[in-house]
Design a protein around this motif. Structure first.
Motif, PDB file in Angstrom:
ATOM      1  N   GLU A  73       0.840  -1.202   0.000  1.00  8.94           N
ATOM      2  CA  GLU A  73       0.000   0.000   0.000  1.00  8.94           C
ATOM      3  C   GLU A  73       0.879   1.259   0.000  1.00  8.94           C
ATOM      4  O   GLU A  73       0.644   2.197  -0.761  1.00  8.94           O
ATOM      5  N   HIS A  76       2.547   1.653  -3.401  1.00  6.33           N
ATOM      6  CA  HIS A  76       1.576   2.133  -4.384  1.00  6.33           C
ATOM      7  C   HIS A  76       1.316   3.627  -4.197  1.00  6.33           C
ATOM      8  O   HIS A  76       1.327   4.397  -5.170  1.00  6.33           O
ATOM      9  N   ARG A  80       2.189   6.643  -6.948  1.00  8.67           N
ATOM     10  CA  ARG A  80       1.170   7.608  -7.404  1.00  8.67           C
ATOM     11  C   ARG A  80       1.585   9.038  -7.064  1.00  8.67           C
ATOM     12  O   ARG A  80       1.427   9.941  -7.887  1.00  8.67           O
ATOM     13  N   ILE A  86       0.806   3.676 -13.323  1.00  5.72           N
ATOM     14  CA  ILE A  86       0.381   2.397 -12.768  1.00  5.72           C
ATOM     15  C   ILE A  86      -0.194   1.600 -13.934  1.00  5.72           C
ATOM     16  O   ILE A  86      -1.219   1.974 -14.511  1.00  5.72           O
ATOM     17  N   LEU A  90      -3.635  -1.799  -8.103  1.00  7.47           N
ATOM     18  CA  LEU A  90      -3.431  -2.529  -6.859  1.00  7.47           C
ATOM     19  C   LEU A  90      -4.560  -3.552  -6.725  1.00  7.47           C
ATOM     20  O   LEU A  90      -5.737  -3.193  -6.711  1.00  7.47           O
ATOM     21  N   ARG A  99      -0.733  -6.904  -5.277  1.00  2.19           N
ATOM     22  CA  ARG A  99       0.306  -6.347  -6.137  1.00  2.19           C
ATOM     23  C   ARG A  99      -0.237  -5.274  -7.057  1.00  2.19           C
ATOM     24  O   ARG A  99      -1.445  -5.130  -7.239  1.00  2.19           O
ATOM     25  N   PHE A 100       0.711  -4.536  -7.652  1.00  2.67           N
ATOM     26  CA  PHE A 100       0.419  -3.599  -8.726  1.00  2.67           C
ATOM     27  C   PHE A 100       1.646  -3.566  -9.626  1.00  2.67           C
ATOM     28  O   PHE A 100       2.722  -4.020  -9.247  1.00  2.67           O
ATOM     29  N   VAL A 102       4.050  -1.028 -11.969  1.00  4.04           N
ATOM     30  CA  VAL A 102       4.404   0.366 -12.201  1.00  4.04           C
ATOM     31  C   VAL A 102       5.435   0.437 -13.327  1.00  4.04           C
ATOM     32  O   VAL A 102       6.301  -0.432 -13.436  1.00  4.04           O
TER      33      VAL A 102
END
Length: 116
Positions: A73, A76, A80, A86, A90, A99-100, A102
């Protein structure tokens, strides 16, 4: 952000065939992660590893590396805040990873993940 491990992602046409090369020839140990599109192998002594994938199952692009972090978190939010693209939102994936993806300023896509 605290990165706890990094695995380079190698795109391969056949995970099982590629796993044989990395395990038998290079002596890496396969980690059973239970998915047919990706597998992780690591050196039993150093912990250095790679992930082999045919195509990411839920994201629009394949990442060049997967980084595990202590707090996804936070990672992320920081991405941002800095205005980084992104590529994959997320998400809590069915296999127990949050996960995310980037895009780094150099164009590489990174998978930033935390085990749930």
């Amino acid at each position: 952000m605290q990165v706890t491990s990094v695995h380079v992602n190698l795109r391969v046409p056949d995970v099982a065939a590629a796993r044989t090369f990395y395990a038998d020839y290079l002596g890496m140990s396969a980690e059973g992660i239970g998915m047919d599109w990706v597998t992780r192998l690591s050196d039993p002594t150093t912990g250095a590893g790679v992930q082999l994938l045919t195509r990411d199952a839920t994201a629009p692009e394949d990442p060049v590396a997967s980084l595990k972090v202590a707090d996804v978190e936070e990672a992320h939010d920081e991405a941002r805040r800095r205005g980084y693209e992104i590529v994959h939102p997320l998400t809590t994936e069915p296999w127990g990873v949050r996960r995310f993806f980037v895009r780094a300023p150099d164009g590489n896509v990174l998978n930033i993940a935390q085990q749930e």
